[in-house]
Design a protein around this motif. Structure first.
Motif, short mmCIF file in Angstrom:
data_model
loop_
_atom_site.label_atom_id
_atom_site.label_comp_id
_atom_site.label_asym_id
_atom_site.label_seq_id
_atom_site.Cartn_x
_atom_site.Cartn_y
_atom_site.Cartn_z
N VAL A 186 0.94 -1.21 -0.05
CA VAL A 186 -0.03 0.18 0.05
C VAL A 186 0.89 1.42 0.14
O VAL A 186 1.98 1.38 0.68
N LYS A 233 -7.05 1.23 3.86
CA LYS A 233 -5.89 0.34 4.06
C LYS A 233 -4.89 1.05 5.07
O LYS A 233 -4.71 2.21 4.83
N PRO A 234 -4.42 0.28 5.83
CA PRO A 234 -4.13 -1.17 5.88
C PRO A 234 -5.36 -1.82 7.00
O PRO A 234 -5.22 -2.93 7.07
N GLU A 242 -12.57 -3.90 0.21
CA GLU A 242 -11.28 -4.68 -0.39
C GLU A 242 -11.45 -5.47 -1.74
O GLU A 242 -10.46 -5.20 -2.43
#
Length: 512
Positions: free
Chosen positions: A163, A436-437, A494
């Motif tokens: 990411v 994210k994360p 996601e």
């Protein structure tokens, strides 16, 4: 949504909510006062007569004042209801005993997570590329895109991805507050339990120096889950393309070690869950938000943590939190944050009632007082155990509060920097958001939205009204999904790949 009886949330309310709307000529409250206009679902009608200046009550609390005389049965909205000052003679801790009794007794639960060597527990296992300045945003994004597109990550089943955490600041900051906020956010993400390794990337001449982050690592490294400090500077490596290749090479070196992580049973008490709402509507405070409040209570019962935020969107409802503050110190910190926001908007020629947004108003919300009362329902009923500044590390279990703006990406960035393992995000209008994360679970407030955006919504709370599902049952359903996601089940956001562009640290001061 089928035709339904008007909803009265508190016996003292002077309005009722129309769950399925109404047409001109209908008389939903049977008052002998047929409507002159069509009314959309989630909007309000008057239960009683209001004189101009009278308080309008919802949830048993003031949401505004009538700006003209309102007859029983009439539509109540922006045309005849306005924001007004709210009571700030706070009764601190007066409901604390009741709040303590509201902590449910629940059996311990667990999930399959990643145990980090410093005692933290992760729900994901990412490699993070962390920009110290906007100048390194392009090399990070390009390196992350090339790595994710290369297929190399398919060889490492226990790595969730790479990411790129980029932003638009790092230089030109006018105050030490801005510098401190960015530093806190960067370090919070770099050492987040959902991150297995981090590479800081800078330009070389910026205000937020990589060397400064290295100093923090040397001072706090033993308390983090990072084995080594990894960094690159574009000016030292030799330019844009060389830095992209250097980032990729460093990631390839790190992948085998990060991939060694394995999921194992972890106590649910380790979880920190961010509570979030966006694209709210007239059902948010009736279905999804109070259901999430039940989940927050269950989390407190498990010894886990629920993090409420968005100070501009609890404004007018802060007294509900202060009544269950665990101490005077906790209450004083929240009050100081409220006062800071009042000053902040004043010096910027703004108003805390610039919210609700046009979409919120179309969904039935009229003033920030009304929106705040509904938003605060996410907090549940247990004691307020701690109050944190933006991005500050959250350490207390139970229900806690973090000062953030109401803008969803900036808010969630602060919550995740503070250690939130995931975000549970309620929405009534629909919001294309991910993170994210720490993944985001999306919760729809109504059946119509859940049916219209099935690829985005993880849970439907519309059936609280349409099928009579209890708030307790829905709160338990949300908790079950939290534990499943913590164990690796992907959320809808996601699966859509959302979350790479929602990292937005809060910049408070002027850009110089």
């Amino acid at each position: 949504m089928t035709k339904a009886t008007p909803i009265i949330l508190n016996p003292s309310d002077t309005i009722a909510i129309l769950p399925s709307g109404a047409r001109a000529g209908d008389d939903p409250l049977q008052l002998g006062a047929p409507l002159s206009v069509n009314i959309m679902p989630g909007h309000k009608i008057a239960r009683v007569a209001h004189k101009s200046g009278d308080a309008i009550l919802k949830f048993g609390e003031k949401i505004g004042v009538a700006t003209e005389d309102i007859t029983p049965g009439a539509h109540v909205h922006s045309h005849n209801c306005a924001f007004s000052d709210h009571d700030q003679s706070y009764q601190i801790g007066c409901d604390l005993d009741t709040a303590r009794a509201a902590v449910p007794k629940v059996s311990p639960r667990s999930f399959m997570g990643y145990k980090r060597r410093n005692g933290q527990v992760g729900t994901r296992n990412f490699i993070a590329l962390c920009a110290t300045v906007n100048c390194s945003a392009t090399v990070i994004r390009q390196a992350a895109a090339e790595l994710n597109a290369s297929g190399i990550l398919e060889q490492y089943a226990h790595v969730d991805g790479v990411v790129g955490l980029t932003h638009s600041t790092g230089c030109g900051m006018s105050s030490m507050r801005d510098f401190g906020l960015l530093e806190r956010v960067l370090w919070g993400y770099a050492t987040h339990p959902n991150v297995g390794a981090t590479i800081f990337v800078g330009l070389g001449c910026e205000m937020m120096q990589v060397a400064r982050m290295k100093e923090i690592f040397q001072a706090e490294g033993q308390k983090t889950n990072l084995d080594h400090f990894h960094s690159l500077a574009i000016q030292e490596v030799g330019g844009t393309r060389k830095t992209i290749e250097a980032i990729k090479a460093k990631v390839l070196d790190l992948l085998p070690e990060v991939d060694k992580a394995r999921r194992e049973p972890c106590p649910a008490s380790a979880l920190k869950i961010a509570l979030q709402c966006g694209g709210s509507d007239g059902f948010s405070g009736i279905t999804a938000n109070p259901a999430l409040g039940k989940t927050a209570d269950l989390l407190a019962g498990l010894g886990a943590t629920a993090i409420l935020s968005e100070t501009p969107e609890i404004y007018g409802a802060e007294q509900l939190l202060l009544r269950r503050a665990a101490s005077q110190e906790v209450a004083d910190k929240l009050i100081a944050q409220i006062k800071w926001w009042e000053h902040y908007v004043e010096i910027n020629n703004g108003s805390l009632d610039n919210n609700p947004s046009p979409g919120n108003k179309a969904g039935g919300l009229t003033t920030i007082l009304e929106k705040s009362l509904g938003a605060t329902a996410k907090s549940g009923s247990t004691p307020l155990t701690a109050v944190y500044d933006y991005g500050e590390q959250v350490t207390e279990p139970g229900f806690v509060y973090m000062d953030t703006p109401g803008y969803d990406p900036v808010c969630a960035t602060g919550q995740i920097a503070g250690g939130a393992h995931m975000v549970v995000f309620t929405t009534g209008r629909g919001s294309a958001f991910g993170s994210k994360p720490a993944p985001t679970i999306k919760v729809a407030t109504n059946d119509r939205l859940f049916e219209a955006m099935p690829d985005d919504m993880d849970i439907n709370c519309g059936d609280i009204l349409s099928a009579g599902i209890s708030l307790d049952a829905k709160g338990a359903e949300i908790l079950d999904l939290i534990l499943a996601v913590a164990s690796g089940e992907p959320t809808k956001s996601e699966l859509l790949g959302l979350g790479d562009h929602e990292f937005i640290p809060w910049q408070v001061g002027a850009v110089m």
